[in-house]
Design a protein around this motif. Structure first.
Motif, PDB file in Angstrom:
ATOM      1  N   VAL A   1       0.957  14.545  -4.411  1.00 38.10           N
ATOM      2  CA  VAL A   1       0.204  15.470  -5.277  1.00 38.10           C
ATOM      3  C   VAL A   1      -0.036  16.814  -4.592  1.00 38.10           C
ATOM      4  CG1 VAL A   1      -1.976  15.835  -6.491  1.00 38.10           C
ATOM      5  CG2 VAL A   1      -0.843  13.613  -6.607  1.00 38.10           C
ATOM      6  N   PRO A   2      -0.691  16.866  -3.423  1.00 36.36           N
ATOM      7  CA  PRO A   2      -0.898  18.184  -2.801  1.00 36.36           C
ATOM      8  C   PRO A   2       0.371  18.756  -2.178  1.00 36.36           C
ATOM      9  CG  PRO A   2      -1.762  16.463  -1.383  1.00 36.36           C
ATOM     10  CD  PRO A   2      -1.348  15.788  -2.647  1.00 36.36           C
ATOM     11  N   LEU A   3       1.254  17.894  -1.699  1.00 39.87           N
ATOM     12  CA  LEU A   3       2.430  18.377  -0.988  1.00 39.87           C
ATOM     13  C   LEU A   3       3.487  18.940  -1.924  1.00 39.87           C
ATOM     14  CD1 LEU A   3       3.737  18.532   1.892  1.00 39.87           C
ATOM     15  CD2 LEU A   3       4.854  16.354   1.333  1.00 39.87           C
ATOM     16  N   LEU A   4       3.711  18.254  -3.048  1.00 42.68           N
ATOM     17  CA  LEU A   4       4.797  18.633  -3.955  1.00 42.68           C
ATOM     18  C   LEU A   4       4.307  19.097  -5.318  1.00 42.68           C
ATOM     19  CD1 LEU A   4       7.128  15.585  -3.159  1.00 42.68           C
ATOM     20  CD2 LEU A   4       7.324  17.906  -2.232  1.00 42.68           C
ATOM     21  N   GLY A   5       3.013  19.040  -5.550  1.00 47.47           N
ATOM     22  CA  GLY A   5       2.478  19.469  -6.839  1.00 47.47           C
ATOM     23  C   GLY A   5       2.723  18.474  -7.954  1.00 47.47           C
ATOM     24  N   GLU A   6       2.985  17.209  -7.618  1.00 45.82           N
ATOM     25  CA  GLU A   6       3.199  16.202  -8.644  1.00 45.82           C
ATOM     26  C   GLU A   6       1.858  15.709  -9.180  1.00 45.82           C
ATOM     27  OE1 GLU A   6       5.871  13.198  -7.267  1.00 45.82           O
ATOM     28  OE2 GLU A   6       7.404  14.650  -6.657  1.00 45.82           O
ATOM     29  N   ARG A   7       1.887  15.057 -10.324  1.00 42.19           N
ATOM     30  CA  ARG A   7       0.660  14.690 -11.030  1.00 42.19           C
ATOM     31  C   ARG A   7       0.295  13.234 -10.768  1.00 42.19           C
ATOM     32  NH1 ARG A   7      -0.469  12.542 -16.131  1.00 42.19           N
ATOM     33  NH2 ARG A   7      -2.485  13.162 -16.997  1.00 42.19           N
ATOM     34  N   LEU A   8      -0.975  13.005 -10.445  1.00 42.97           N
ATOM     35  CA  LEU A   8      -1.506  11.662 -10.232  1.00 42.97           C
ATOM     36  C   LEU A   8      -2.701  11.476 -11.151  1.00 42.97           C
ATOM     37  CD1 LEU A   8      -1.538   9.020  -8.547  1.00 42.97           C
ATOM     38  CD2 LEU A   8      -3.047  10.201  -6.946  1.00 42.97           C
ATOM     39  N   ASP A   9      -2.643  10.430 -11.998  1.00 43.88           N
ATOM     40  CA  ASP A   9      -3.729  10.237 -12.968  1.00 43.88           C
ATOM     41  C   ASP A   9      -4.575   9.024 -12.606  1.00 43.88           C
ATOM     42  OD1 ASP A   9      -2.161   8.078 -13.698  1.00 43.88           O
ATOM     43  OD2 ASP A   9      -1.250   9.139 -15.381  1.00 43.88           O
TER      44      ASP A   9
ATOM     45  N   VAL B   1       0.834  -1.207   0.000  1.00 47.95           N
ATOM     46  CA  VAL B   1       0.000   0.000   0.000  1.00 47.95           C
ATOM     47  C   VAL B   1       0.868   1.256   0.000  1.00 47.95           C
ATOM     48  CG1 VAL B   1      -1.764   1.262   1.322  1.00 47.95           C
ATOM     49  CG2 VAL B   1      -1.816  -1.236   1.232  1.00 47.95           C
ATOM     50  N   GLN B   2       2.075   1.153   0.541  1.00 43.31           N
ATOM     51  CA  GLN B   2       2.885   2.339   0.806  1.00 43.31           C
ATOM     52  C   GLN B   2       3.208   3.183  -0.425  1.00 43.31           C
ATOM     53  OE1 GLN B   2       6.148   1.673   3.506  1.00 43.31           O
ATOM     54  NE2 GLN B   2       7.288   3.455   2.772  1.00 43.31           N
ATOM     55  N   PRO B   3       3.652   2.587  -1.558  1.00 39.97           N
ATOM     56  CA  PRO B   3       3.981   3.457  -2.690  1.00 39.97           C
ATOM     57  C   PRO B   3       2.818   4.280  -3.191  1.00 39.97           C
ATOM     58  CG  PRO B   3       4.025   1.144  -3.333  1.00 39.97           C
ATOM     59  CD  PRO B   3       3.952   1.180  -1.845  1.00 39.97           C
ATOM     60  N   PHE B   4       1.631   3.701  -3.149  1.00 36.95           N
ATOM     61  CA  PHE B   4       0.471   4.425  -3.663  1.00 36.95           C
ATOM     62  C   PHE B   4      -0.025   5.474  -2.675  1.00 36.95           C
ATOM     63  CE2 PHE B   4       0.831   0.418  -5.794  1.00 36.95           C
ATOM     64  CZ  PHE B   4       0.765   0.809  -7.126  1.00 36.95           C
ATOM     65  N   ALA B   5       0.114   5.191  -1.384  1.00 38.07           N
ATOM     66  CA  ALA B   5      -0.185   6.231  -0.396  1.00 38.07           C
ATOM     67  C   ALA B   5       0.798   7.389  -0.540  1.00 38.07           C
ATOM     68  CB  ALA B   5      -0.121   5.647   1.012  1.00 38.07           C
ATOM     69  N   SER B   6       2.049   7.076  -0.821  1.00 39.93           N
ATOM     70  CA  SER B   6       3.050   8.127  -1.034  1.00 39.93           C
ATOM     71  C   SER B   6       2.692   8.988  -2.232  1.00 39.93           C
ATOM     72  CB  SER B   6       4.436   7.504  -1.249  1.00 39.93           C
ATOM     73  OG  SER B   6       4.868   6.800  -0.110  1.00 39.93           O
ATOM     74  N   MET B   7       2.203   8.345  -3.296  1.00 42.50           N
ATOM     75  CA  MET B   7       1.807   9.100  -4.486  1.00 42.50           C
ATOM     76  C   MET B   7       0.667  10.058  -4.189  1.00 42.50           C
ATOM     77  SD  MET B   7       1.870   6.049  -7.280  1.00 42.50           S
ATOM     78  CE  MET B   7       3.265   4.933  -7.360  1.00 42.50           C
TER      79      MET B   7
END
Length: 324
Positions: A285-293, A275-281
């Motif tokens: 998104v809100p913390l670093l402004g990265e994109r999640l699709d 579960v951890q990698p997807f929770a990190s993703m």
């Protein structure tokens, strides 16, 4: 009427029920630890910045968080009158500390300077399988073949996601992340073994950090003296990320994690890490402004499904030694 046999037959039931309760409690404790750990990669990147906008030095983040947690650990051990490790436990503490106090923070800290947190979270998705493999060899546990199938399926999904997102290309940072995975697996299993030997979960990580404190504290001070400008110019958000990895990732998360591994079994509950990698993703998104699709969310649901199936499959204890 002879009633002895039914009474005798009823004795194993309480033990089985207690084992089931311990397994469930271990799973939930490990899930709590994983949710705390899931912010580690994003917070490490927040603390250190990227190559274009560096913040705190990566070595300061990696070693400094162990020094901060080590000082807090010394206070906890003193206040709780924690029993000292005995004999070979000191060596096991050293091996485990090499993995989780030094290896994982060091390798991942330098890697996330050059790759996004979402990318790093995908690569560290190997950690459940690595932990299970180390646990199988080290603890001589015997998972059911279907258990390994679930672990392999989960990791195959992680690899497929990485291939789709990265176009099949590997970067130097990926090698650092794989080294972090190997380090974390050894540290997780070693710490679980210590917890199973009678050391409380919180005492396991505290003794690791205190054991390393004579090295981490002067090392942190030396880095600060060598790079005072980098520390002074770092944004408050970077210091917030450093505070998180010091207090939660390096310390409090392990309180739940090691206790959970000891109760639930390393091979079984380690699959919660999927579960951890997807929770990190989701955090990135809100913390670093990265994109999640949407595709990432679909992969996350598929991987979580393998966790739920895998934790229900049997894991057998080591075979007894033959009588001599």
């Amino acid at each position: 009427m002879n009633t002895a046999a039914p009474a005798t037959a009823s004795f194993p039931a309480p033990a089985a029920a207690a084992a089931l309760r311990d397994s469930r409690r271990g799973w939930w404790l490990c899930l709590a630890g994983v949710l705390m750990f899931s912010l580690s990669i994003p917070m490490t990147r927040l603390a250190g910045g990227d190559a274009s906008q560096p913040q705190l030095p990566p070595d300061f983040v990696a070693i400094g968080r162990a020094a901060v947690a080590g000082l807090l650990s010394a206070l906890v051990l003193w206040a709780t009158h924690a029993p000292r490790p005995r004999g070979r436990q000191w060596g096991l503490l050293a091996v485990s500390a090499a993995g989780v106090v030094f290896g994982f923070p060091w390798f991942s800290g330098f890697a996330v300077r050059h790759v996004e947190a979402i990318h790093a979270a995908v690569i560290t998705g190997f950690l459940p399988l690595a932990t299970a493999a180390v646990g199988a060899v080290w603890l001589r546990q015997r998972p059911a073949p279907a258990f390994w199938a679930c672990a392999l399926l989960g990791c195959a999904l992680v690899l497929a996601f990485a291939a789709v997102q990265g176009g099949g290309r590997l970067q130097a940072a990926d090698g650092l992340l794989l080294a972090a995975v190997a380090s974390g697996a050894v540290g997780y299993v070693g710490g679980a073994r210590l917890a199973a030997q009678g050391l409380r979960g919180e005492h396991v990580i505290c003794w690791m950090l205190v054991l390393c404190l004579p090295l981490t504290l002067p090392w942190t001070i030396a880095i600060a003296l060598q790079q005072p400008a980098a520390l002074a110019e770092a944004r408050p958000a970077a210091w917030g990320g450093f505070a998180y990895v010091s207090l939660v990732s390096m310390w409090l998360g392990f309180f739940a994690w090691y206790r959970g591994l000891a109760l639930g079994g390393t091979l079984r509950v380690s699959q919660v890490q999927l579960v951890q990698p997807f929770a990190s993703m989701l955090v990135a998104v809100p913390l670093l402004g990265e994109r999640l699709d949407a595709m990432t969310l679909l992969f996350a649901l598929a991987v979580i499904a393998t966790v739920l199936v895998g934790k229900r499959l049997p894991v057998h204890p080591p075979r007894p030694e033959p009588a001599r």
